[in-house]
Design a protein around this motif. Sequence first.
Motif, PDB file in Angstrom:
ATOM      1  N   GLY A 309       0.743  -1.261   0.007  1.00  0.00           N
ATOM      2  CA  GLY A 309      -0.097   0.131   0.016  1.00  0.00           C
ATOM      3  C   GLY A 309       0.953   1.481   0.202  1.00  0.00           C
ATOM      4  N   ILE A 310       1.972   1.021  -0.410  1.00  0.00           N
ATOM      5  CA  ILE A 310       2.981   2.401  -0.355  1.00  0.00           C
ATOM      6  C   ILE A 310       3.280   2.720  -1.881  1.00  0.00           C
ATOM      7  CG2 ILE A 310       5.164   3.183   0.314  1.00  0.00           C
ATOM      8  CD1 ILE A 310       4.705   0.983   2.446  1.00  0.00           C
ATOM      9  N   ASP A 311       3.190   3.961  -2.148  1.00  0.00           N
ATOM     10  CA  ASP A 311       3.557   4.576  -3.448  1.00  0.00           C
ATOM     11  C   ASP A 311       4.877   4.827  -3.712  1.00  0.00           C
ATOM     12  OD1 ASP A 311       0.881   4.131  -4.559  1.00  0.00           O
ATOM     13  OD2 ASP A 311       0.209   6.486  -4.131  1.00  0.00           O
ATOM     14  N   SER A 312       5.522   4.709  -4.713  1.00  0.00           N
ATOM     15  CA  SER A 312       6.748   5.358  -4.749  1.00  0.00           C
ATOM     16  C   SER A 312       7.208   5.859  -6.404  1.00  0.00           C
ATOM     17  CB  SER A 312       7.867   4.311  -4.802  1.00  0.00           C
ATOM     18  OG  SER A 312       7.870   3.313  -5.574  1.00  0.00           O
ATOM     19  N   ALA A 313       8.161   6.471  -6.475  1.00  0.00           N
ATOM     20  CA  ALA A 313       8.560   6.949  -7.787  1.00  0.00           C
ATOM     21  C   ALA A 313       9.890   7.035  -8.061  1.00  0.00           C
ATOM     22  CB  ALA A 313       7.856   8.577  -7.969  1.00  0.00           C
ATOM     23  N   ILE A 314      10.402   7.186  -9.175  1.00  0.00           N
ATOM     24  CA  ILE A 314      11.941   7.269  -9.606  1.00  0.00           C
ATOM     25  C   ILE A 314      12.276   8.864 -10.068  1.00  0.00           C
ATOM     26  CG2 ILE A 314      13.691   6.410 -11.127  1.00  0.00           C
ATOM     27  CD1 ILE A 314      11.831   3.928 -11.538  1.00  0.00           C
ATOM     28  N   HIS A 315      13.380   9.336  -9.602  1.00  0.00           N
ATOM     29  CA  HIS A 315      13.872  10.516  -9.814  1.00  0.00           C
ATOM     30  C   HIS A 315      15.263  10.570 -10.387  1.00  0.00           C
ATOM     31  CE1 HIS A 315      10.337  11.629  -7.519  1.00  0.00           C
ATOM     32  NE2 HIS A 315      10.135  12.542  -8.600  1.00  0.00           N
ATOM     33  N   TYR A 316      15.963  10.310 -11.444  1.00  0.00           N
ATOM     34  CA  TYR A 316      14.989  10.313 -12.618  1.00  0.00           C
ATOM     35  C   TYR A 316      15.411   9.067 -13.311  1.00  0.00           C
ATOM     36  CZ  TYR A 316      13.885  15.027 -11.216  1.00  0.00           C
ATOM     37  OH  TYR A 316      13.522  15.871 -10.539  1.00  0.00           O
ATOM     38  N   GLU A 345      19.609   4.363 -12.652  1.00  0.00           N
ATOM     39  CA  GLU A 345      19.408   2.852 -12.735  1.00  0.00           C
ATOM     40  C   GLU A 345      18.686   2.335 -11.423  1.00  0.00           C
ATOM     41  OE1 GLU A 345      23.111   1.272 -13.747  1.00  0.00           O
ATOM     42  OE2 GLU A 345      22.929   2.003 -15.845  1.00  0.00           O
ATOM     43  N   GLN A 346      19.116   3.007 -10.100  1.00  0.00           N
ATOM     44  CA  GLN A 346      18.699   2.447  -8.992  1.00  0.00           C
ATOM     45  C   GLN A 346      17.877   2.993  -7.981  1.00  0.00           C
ATOM     46  OE1 GLN A 346      22.410   1.458  -6.897  1.00  0.00           O
ATOM     47  NE2 GLN A 346      23.174   0.117  -8.422  1.00  0.00           N
ATOM     48  N   GLU A 347      17.841   4.374  -8.323  1.00  0.00           N
ATOM     49  CA  GLU A 347      16.985   5.301  -7.342  1.00  0.00           C
ATOM     50  C   GLU A 347      15.376   4.944  -7.264  1.00  0.00           C
ATOM     51  OE1 GLU A 347      15.013   8.908  -5.415  1.00  0.00           O
ATOM     52  OE2 GLU A 347      14.482   7.986  -7.368  1.00  0.00           O
ATOM     53  N   VAL A 348      14.981   4.988  -5.940  1.00  0.00           N
ATOM     54  CA  VAL A 348      13.586   5.115  -5.730  1.00  0.00           C
ATOM     55  C   VAL A 348      13.314   6.350  -4.636  1.00  0.00           C
ATOM     56  CG1 VAL A 348      11.750   3.851  -4.465  1.00  0.00           C
ATOM     57  CG2 VAL A 348      13.206   2.775  -6.227  1.00  0.00           C
ATOM     58  N   SER A 349      12.056   7.012  -5.093  1.00  0.00           N
ATOM     59  CA  SER A 349      11.918   8.089  -3.807  1.00  0.00           C
ATOM     60  C   SER A 349      10.700   7.683  -3.058  1.00  0.00           C
ATOM     61  CB  SER A 349      11.525   9.343  -4.796  1.00  0.00           C
ATOM     62  OG  SER A 349      12.561   9.795  -5.489  1.00  0.00           O
ATOM     63  N   LEU A 350      10.946   7.565  -1.902  1.00  0.00           N
ATOM     64  CA  LEU A 350       9.636   7.113  -0.865  1.00  0.00           C
ATOM     65  C   LEU A 350       8.966   8.285  -0.538  1.00  0.00           C
ATOM     66  CD1 LEU A 350      11.990   5.350   1.760  1.00  0.00           C
ATOM     67  CD2 LEU A 350      10.885   4.188  -0.178  1.00  0.00           C
ATOM     68  N   PRO A 351       7.687   7.944  -0.102  1.00  0.00           N
ATOM     69  CA  PRO A 351       6.787   8.997   0.133  1.00  0.00           C
ATOM     70  C   PRO A 351       7.305   9.941   1.231  1.00  0.00           C
ATOM     71  CG  PRO A 351       5.671   6.993   0.094  1.00  0.00           C
ATOM     72  CD  PRO A 351       7.000   6.618   0.245  1.00  0.00           C
ATOM     73  N   MET A 352       7.175  11.480   0.834  1.00  0.00           N
ATOM     74  CA  MET A 352       7.743  12.500   1.694  1.00  0.00           C
ATOM     75  C   MET A 352       6.769  13.736   1.457  1.00  0.00           C
ATOM     76  SD  MET A 352       9.979  14.037   3.493  1.00  0.00           S
ATOM     77  CE  MET A 352      11.353  12.902   3.866  1.00  0.00           C
ATOM     78  N   HIS A 353       6.112  13.865   2.500  1.00  0.00           N
ATOM     79  CA  HIS A 353       5.299  15.175   2.500  1.00  0.00           C
ATOM     80  C   HIS A 353       4.678  15.451   3.712  1.00  0.00           C
ATOM     81  CE1 HIS A 353       1.388  13.099   2.731  1.00  0.00           C
ATOM     82  NE2 HIS A 353       2.099  12.183   1.846  1.00  0.00           N
TER      83      HIS A 353
END
Length: 374
Positions: A309-316, A345-353
């Motif tokens: 249930g956790i969203d994540s993203a890639i920058h960049y 190749e390896q980055e993932v951004s965790l929820p942050m707000h």
Amino acid sequence: MKPRVLLNDFRAQWRDIRGAALEAIDSVGESGWLVLGKHVTLFEEKLAAVTGVQHVVGCANGLDAIEISLRILGLKPGEPVITTPLSAFATTLATIRAGGVPVFTDVDESGLLDLVALEKLLSDDAQPFRFFLPVHLFGHALDLEKLGEIKERFGLHVVEDSAQAILARSNGLQVGTVGDLSAISFYPTKNLGCMGDGGAILTNNDDFANTARALRDYGQTKKYLHAYIGLNSRLDELHAAILTHALLPRLTLATERRRAIAASYRSDIRSPHLVIPPAPHRSDSVYHLFPILVKQDRAEFQQHLHSHGIDSAIHYPVLIPDQPAMAGQNSEIRGTLLNARRFAEQEVSLPMHAYLSDTDVERVIDACNNWREA
Ligand SMILES: *Cc1c(COP(=O)(O)O)cnc(C)c1O
């Protein structure tokens, strides 16, 4: 079912700001003035006080803020601009729109431009560079003392891309106070995000501020007198009023909350499969994002977060010089870009707000630590 942990929670933000925002909208409506009026002026003054620069000039978005800044500094067509391959595409897009040629150099282990390598490049290179466009990525501040030294020593024009780093400091110095100009963005996801697009140009130079005011408004220096070929890049009264009355008053607390969440992530994520990149030397970061590096199988890690249930993203995911749009463009790469490629190749951004609860933060930490440890 537990609610999802979102990357950004604009509905929670609306519930928080609703009263103040509706009052702000009402006051713009009642004023009978909708573009470049007293709300923009008041917001510019308040933001100048908060960021420690003399002049803030509101504009339509961060992209324009960078383009306008480069044009003010007299960037010539075809002139090289040293910048980072790891950023929002807007950083390079603004350079190209202003007529410049991006020159990409590598980042360091924090993901921000490697100033030590840059200094070496500038010392070794016969071709003197005049323009430097660094990015305070992820909400980290580049080492500003070092940046100031490099600027002086090599006589560089510097535009700081501070879109992700409002209020970040380096050894006490605020971002945006060392460059000739600095650009920020109020895109909704940014730390000071508005309810749509917005941006600002920051500078301590009176003449630059005047030129920026003209350039954002068709190049007018007086009504119907056009001194420059300008843009239509104005900040709306509505955005300015909501920023002033609803969002800016919450920025300090929201920044503290981001820092507290980052501290928890840093101390409690202990997976051997994940690496938390360090902040740059002396950065007092505002954590626009919280990047981690996944040593292997990033997609599987993101899927694992998703199933918890956790969203994540890639920058960049794609470096700027590798973007399809760059194929036909004049640009240059100096060095290997190995560190930047590792982030891609390896980055993932965790929820942050600021609206993450302590329980949300614990869920993220547990999910990180549980991956492949079951
Ligand atoms: C968001 C962003 C921009 C562009 O800002 P917009 O307001 O979306 O045009 C530029 N640089 C960086 C580093 C950004 O994160």
